[in-house]
Design an enzyme around this catalytic site. Structure first.
Site, mmCIF file in Angstrom:
data_model
loop_
_atom_site.group_PDB
_atom_site.id
_atom_site.type_symbol
_atom_site.label_atom_id
_atom_site.label_comp_id
_atom_site.label_asym_id
_atom_site.label_seq_id
_atom_site.Cartn_x
_atom_site.Cartn_y
_atom_site.Cartn_z
ATOM 1 C CB THR A 1 -10.120 -118.670 15.942
ATOM 2 O OG1 THR A 1 -8.912 -119.320 15.637
ATOM 3 C CG2 THR A 1 -9.821 -117.512 16.846
ATOM 4 C CE LYS B 1 -9.965 -111.383 17.858
ATOM 5 N NZ LYS B 1 -10.374 -110.017 18.072
ATOM 6 C CE1 TYR C 1 -7.729 -112.193 14.901
ATOM 7 C CE2 TYR C 1 -8.479 -114.440 14.522
ATOM 8 C CZ TYR C 1 -8.764 -113.106 14.757
ATOM 9 O OH TYR C 1 -10.076 -112.699 14.859
ATOM 10 C CB SER D 1 -12.540 -115.337 16.956
ATOM 11 O OG SER D 1 -12.422 -116.271 15.913
ATOM 12 C CG PHE E 1 -15.695 -103.970 16.250
ATOM 13 C CD1 PHE E 1 -16.266 -105.214 16.027
ATOM 14 C CD2 PHE E 1 -16.530 -102.912 16.583
ATOM 15 C CE1 PHE E 1 -17.636 -105.399 16.137
ATOM 16 C CE2 PHE E 1 -17.896 -103.087 16.702
ATOM 17 C CZ PHE E 1 -18.452 -104.330 16.474
ATOM 18 C CG ASN F 1 -7.467 -104.615 7.331
ATOM 19 O OD1 ASN F 1 -6.891 -104.689 6.245
ATOM 20 N ND2 ASN F 1 -8.306 -105.540 7.740
ATOM 21 C CG ASP G 1 -10.603 -97.811 12.104
ATOM 22 O OD1 ASP G 1 -9.477 -97.966 11.596
ATOM 23 O OD2 ASP G 1 -11.493 -98.673 12.043
HETATM 24 P P1 NAD Z 1 -11.479 -105.151 10.003
HETATM 25 O O1 NAD Z 1 -10.014 -105.246 9.758
HETATM 26 O O2 NAD Z 1 -12.361 -104.869 8.848
HETATM 27 O O3 NAD Z 1 -11.774 -104.053 11.126
HETATM 28 C C1 NAD Z 1 -10.862 -103.779 12.160
HETATM 29 C C2 NAD Z 1 -10.677 -102.272 12.208
HETATM 30 O O4 NAD Z 1 -9.796 -101.941 13.287
HETATM 31 C C3 NAD Z 1 -10.049 -101.720 10.928
HETATM 32 O O5 NAD Z 1 -10.817 -100.625 10.491
HETATM 33 C C4 NAD Z 1 -8.657 -101.282 11.354
HETATM 34 O O6 NAD Z 1 -8.209 -100.156 10.635
HETATM 35 C C5 NAD Z 1 -8.866 -100.968 12.830
HETATM 36 N N1 NAD Z 1 -7.685 -101.106 13.682
HETATM 37 C C6 NAD Z 1 -6.835 -102.165 13.785
HETATM 38 N N2 NAD Z 1 -5.909 -101.906 14.706
HETATM 39 C C7 NAD Z 1 -6.161 -100.674 15.213
HETATM 40 C C8 NAD Z 1 -5.559 -99.858 16.198
HETATM 41 N N3 NAD Z 1 -4.450 -100.242 16.845
HETATM 42 N N4 NAD Z 1 -6.097 -98.651 16.465
HETATM 43 C C9 NAD Z 1 -7.203 -98.223 15.808
HETATM 44 N N5 NAD Z 1 -7.813 -98.941 14.863
HETATM 45 C C10 NAD Z 1 -7.302 -100.162 14.559
HETATM 46 O O7 NAD Z 1 -11.917 -106.496 10.737
HETATM 47 P P2 NAD Z 1 -13.375 -107.060 11.063
HETATM 48 O O8 NAD Z 1 -13.604 -108.242 10.219
HETATM 49 O O9 NAD Z 1 -14.361 -105.958 11.095
HETATM 50 O O10 NAD Z 1 -13.107 -107.599 12.531
HETATM 51 C C11 NAD Z 1 -13.453 -106.831 13.679
HETATM 52 C C12 NAD Z 1 -13.111 -107.624 14.911
HETATM 53 O O11 NAD Z 1 -13.798 -108.868 14.888
HETATM 54 C C13 NAD Z 1 -11.636 -107.978 15.049
HETATM 55 O O12 NAD Z 1 -11.304 -107.901 16.419
HETATM 56 C C14 NAD Z 1 -11.564 -109.397 14.562
HETATM 57 O O13 NAD Z 1 -10.479 -110.093 15.137
HETATM 58 C C15 NAD Z 1 -12.887 -109.932 15.069
HETATM 59 N N6 NAD Z 1 -13.373 -111.106 14.333
HETATM 60 C C16 NAD Z 1 -13.508 -111.043 12.979
HETATM 61 C C17 NAD Z 1 -13.950 -112.160 12.270
HETATM 62 C C18 NAD Z 1 -14.063 -112.131 10.779
HETATM 63 O O14 NAD Z 1 -14.101 -113.212 10.176
HETATM 64 N N7 NAD Z 1 -14.140 -110.984 10.122
HETATM 65 C C19 NAD Z 1 -14.291 -113.339 12.966
HETATM 66 C C20 NAD Z 1 -14.161 -113.366 14.369
HETATM 67 C C21 NAD Z 1 -13.689 -112.223 15.031
HETATM 68 C C1 WQD Z 2 -13.815 -120.764 5.164
HETATM 69 C C2 WQD Z 2 -13.793 -122.101 4.429
HETATM 70 C C3 WQD Z 2 -11.593 -122.799 3.777
HETATM 71 C C4 WQD Z 2 -10.851 -119.610 0.933
HETATM 72 C C5 WQD Z 2 -11.096 -117.636 9.474
HETATM 73 C C6 WQD Z 2 -10.197 -117.471 10.662
HETATM 74 C C7 WQD Z 2 -10.963 -117.539 11.941
HETATM 75 C C8 WQD Z 2 -12.141 -116.568 11.935
HETATM 76 C C9 WQD Z 2 -12.980 -116.766 10.724
HETATM 77 C C10 WQD Z 2 -11.506 -114.435 12.874
HETATM 78 C C11 WQD Z 2 -12.644 -122.986 4.876
HETATM 79 C C12 WQD Z 2 -12.455 -122.545 2.570
HETATM 80 C C13 WQD Z 2 -11.442 -120.423 1.877
HETATM 81 C C14 WQD Z 2 -10.601 -120.126 -0.380
HETATM 82 C C15 WQD Z 2 -11.597 -122.206 0.293
HETATM 83 N N1 WQD Z 2 -11.711 -115.203 11.889
HETATM 84 N N2 WQD Z 2 -11.807 -121.686 1.564
HETATM 85 N N3 WQD Z 2 -11.005 -121.405 -0.639
HETATM 86 O O1 WQD Z 2 -10.899 -120.620 7.840
HETATM 87 O O2 WQD Z 2 -13.185 -120.589 8.887
HETATM 88 O O3 WQD Z 2 -11.618 -118.915 9.536
HETATM 89 O O4 WQD Z 2 -12.151 -116.680 9.552
HETATM 90 O O5 WQD Z 2 -11.533 -114.654 14.044
HETATM 91 O O6 WQD Z 2 -10.078 -117.234 12.957
HETATM 92 O O7 WQD Z 2 -9.245 -118.525 10.641
HETATM 93 O O8 WQD Z 2 -12.571 -118.819 7.218
HETATM 94 O O9 WQD Z 2 -13.218 -117.742 5.122
HETATM 95 O O10 WQD Z 2 -10.802 -118.422 5.432
HETATM 96 O O11 WQD Z 2 -12.533 -120.176 5.102
HETATM 97 O O12 WQD Z 2 -11.918 -123.351 0.004
HETATM 98 O O13 WQD Z 2 -10.040 -119.451 -1.235
HETATM 99 O O14 WQD Z 2 -13.570 -121.833 3.037
HETATM 100 O O15 WQD Z 2 -10.796 -123.926 3.576
HETATM 101 O O16 WQD Z 2 -13.117 -124.295 4.849
HETATM 102 P P1 WQD Z 2 -12.027 -119.843 8.351
HETATM 103 P P2 WQD Z 2 -12.241 -118.707 5.676
#
Ligand code: NAD
Ligand code: WQD
Length: 342
Positions: free
Chosen positions: A129, A156, A152, A127, A83, A37, A33
């Site tokens: 998304t 994906k 973003y 995701s 991740f 972030n 890592d």
């Molecule tokens: P996060 O930011 O907490 O974790 C990502 C980690 O990757 C961080 O620790 C960051 O420092 C590290 N990182 C980023 N770029 C790097 C690089 N170039 N080299 C080494 N380390 C690097 O995010 P998360 O919520 O744990 O998400 C993890 C994965 O899941 C991501 O790929 C994210 O897109 C995906 N994802 C997250 C969500 C969500 O809502 N949290 C939803 C769908 C998909």
């Molecule tokens: C959830 C709901 C907002 C904040 C994001 C990314 C998506 C995926 C998941 C990574 C929505 C509402 C939010 C606030 C609110 N990530 N909201 N007030 O929008 O589903 O998706 O995370 O892949 O790509 O877009 O998640 O947590 O931002 O919002 O009313 O202050 O909460 O409108 O309906 P979202 P979120």
């Protein structure tokens, strides 16, 4: 030599929870890592929870020469859980190159070394998304991937394609993409959790920061959606359930139970929850009263999205088990722990 699992981004939110589940299932883990972030404090959290300290190297997965030396040093890696990525939808709109570079180059580099070093397996963080606003709900893996609503989201989609194309050309490689819905909550110990840097974009960290007094009020984005209470609907999934799914996906690859070289699974609860219901759940689980107000819709938000998770239920034998209230309570405990730690 013991078989090792490389977890990129393993200090982050979902990664740290997955590392805990991997260690508790008997795997030897190496984390890389660059801490772009996340905070290294999560490594101590993992250590406290599991009683084990996974190997950790601070490394940028986009840096090919660093990665080469890493793989030369660690020849026992059999699988990668990837991740590491940037994940802020809003920032990806204002700085798309940052997102395309980090998310794509890191994945391309890993695939390159999987080929070169004969590391056959990858579990990839995708995701929901990729579905945009689907025509049918719950959305299944068969639904068309729609034009991405943000850079973003596009990373994906493109990464899924890059993985699938690479596997088609190199059949010795296998991968599973996991399309997460909305991960929330924290480990029950409250020693690891989500760490938003700056003002949170996501709902649950905004709720907990409001309840603890960092923010004045939660803005509920819209109450005139075509949903039962007018607020938008999502599929909120406990991060510990999500972490466990990675262990199962990994085992499926290691035990050669995969039916195709490249498989895709939705990971969610299969249930839609509105923003107002999420607030009620937080209040019920924690006994806190949340200060919130309805404001305009957030631009770019979709109305409703929840997943059909029957494929993961059937093929992975995995199901989300923890409740929304439990996710809210653990998120709240984590927020309290974070404030004390400061
Ligand atoms: P996060 O930011 O907490 O974790 C990502 C980690 O990757 C961080 O620790 C960051 O420092 C590290 N990182 C980023 N770029 C790097 C690089 N170039 N080299 C080494 N380390 C690097 O995010 P998360 O919520 O744990 O998400 C993890 C994965 O899941 C991501 O790929 C994210 O897109 C995906 N994802 C997250 C969500 C969500 O809502 N949290 C939803 C769908 C998909
Ligand atoms: C959830 C709901 C907002 C904040 C994001 C990314 C998506 C995926 C998941 C990574 C929505 C509402 C939010 C606030 C609110 N990530 N909201 N007030 O929008 O589903 O998706 O995370 O892949 O790509 O877009 O998640 O947590 O931002 O919002 O009313 O202050 O909460 O409108 O309906 P979202 P979120």
């Amino acid at each position: 030599m013991k078989k090792q699992i490389l977890v990129t981004g393993g200090i982050g939110y979902i990664g740290s929870h997955t590392v805990v589940e991997l260690i508790e299932s008997g795997f030897e883990v190496i984390i890389v890592d660059n801490l772009s972030n996340s905070s290294i404090a999560a490594l101590n959290g993992i250590g406290e929870i599991t009683g084990k300290s996974p190997l950790f190297e601070k490394l940028d997965v986009c840096n090919k020469s660093q990665l080469r030396s890493f793989f030369e040093k660690h020849a026992g890696i059999v699988a990668i859980i990837h991740f590491a990525a940037f994940k802020s939808v809003g920032e990806s709109v204002s700085n798309p190159l940052k997102y395309y570079y980090n998310n794509l180059v890191s994945t391309i580099n890993l695939l390159h070394f999987m080929k070169e070093k004969d590391i056959p397996y990858m579990v990839f963080s995708s995701s929901c998304t990729v579905y945009g606003q689907p025509d049918e709900l719950p959305v299944s893996e068969e639904a068309p991937v729609k034009k991405a609503m943000s850079p973003y989201g596009n990373t994906k989609q493109v990464m899924e394609e890059i993985i699938s194309d690479t596997l088609a050309s190199t059949p010795s490689l296998k991968a599973i993409s996991l399309r997460y819905f909305n991960p929330i909550g924290a480990h029950p110990s409250a020693l690891i959790g989500e760490l938003p840097i700056g003002i949170p974009d996501n709902l649950v960290p905004f709720i907990t920061q409001t309840a603890i007094g960092i923010r004045d009020e939660l803005k509920v984005f819209g109450d005139d959606y075509n949903t039962p209470d007018g607020s938008a609907i999502r599929d909120y999934l406990h991060v510990v359930d999500l972490a466990k799914a990675h262990v199962v996906a990994l085992q499926r690859l290691l035990n050669k139970q995969n039916k195709e070289n490249y498989e895709v699974f939705n990971l969610g609860t299969g249930e839609g929850v509105s923003v107002l219901e999420a607030i009620k759940s937080f209040e019920r689980a924690t006994g806190e009263k949340l200060n919130y107000k309805i404001v305009d819709k957030r631009p770019g938000d979709i109305e409703k999205l929840w997943g059909d998770t029957s494929l993961a239920n059937k093929e992975l034998g995995w199901k989300a088990e923890k409740s929304l209230d439990d996710a809210m309570l653990t998120a709240w405990k984590w927020e309290n722990y974070l404030q004390k730690r400061k």
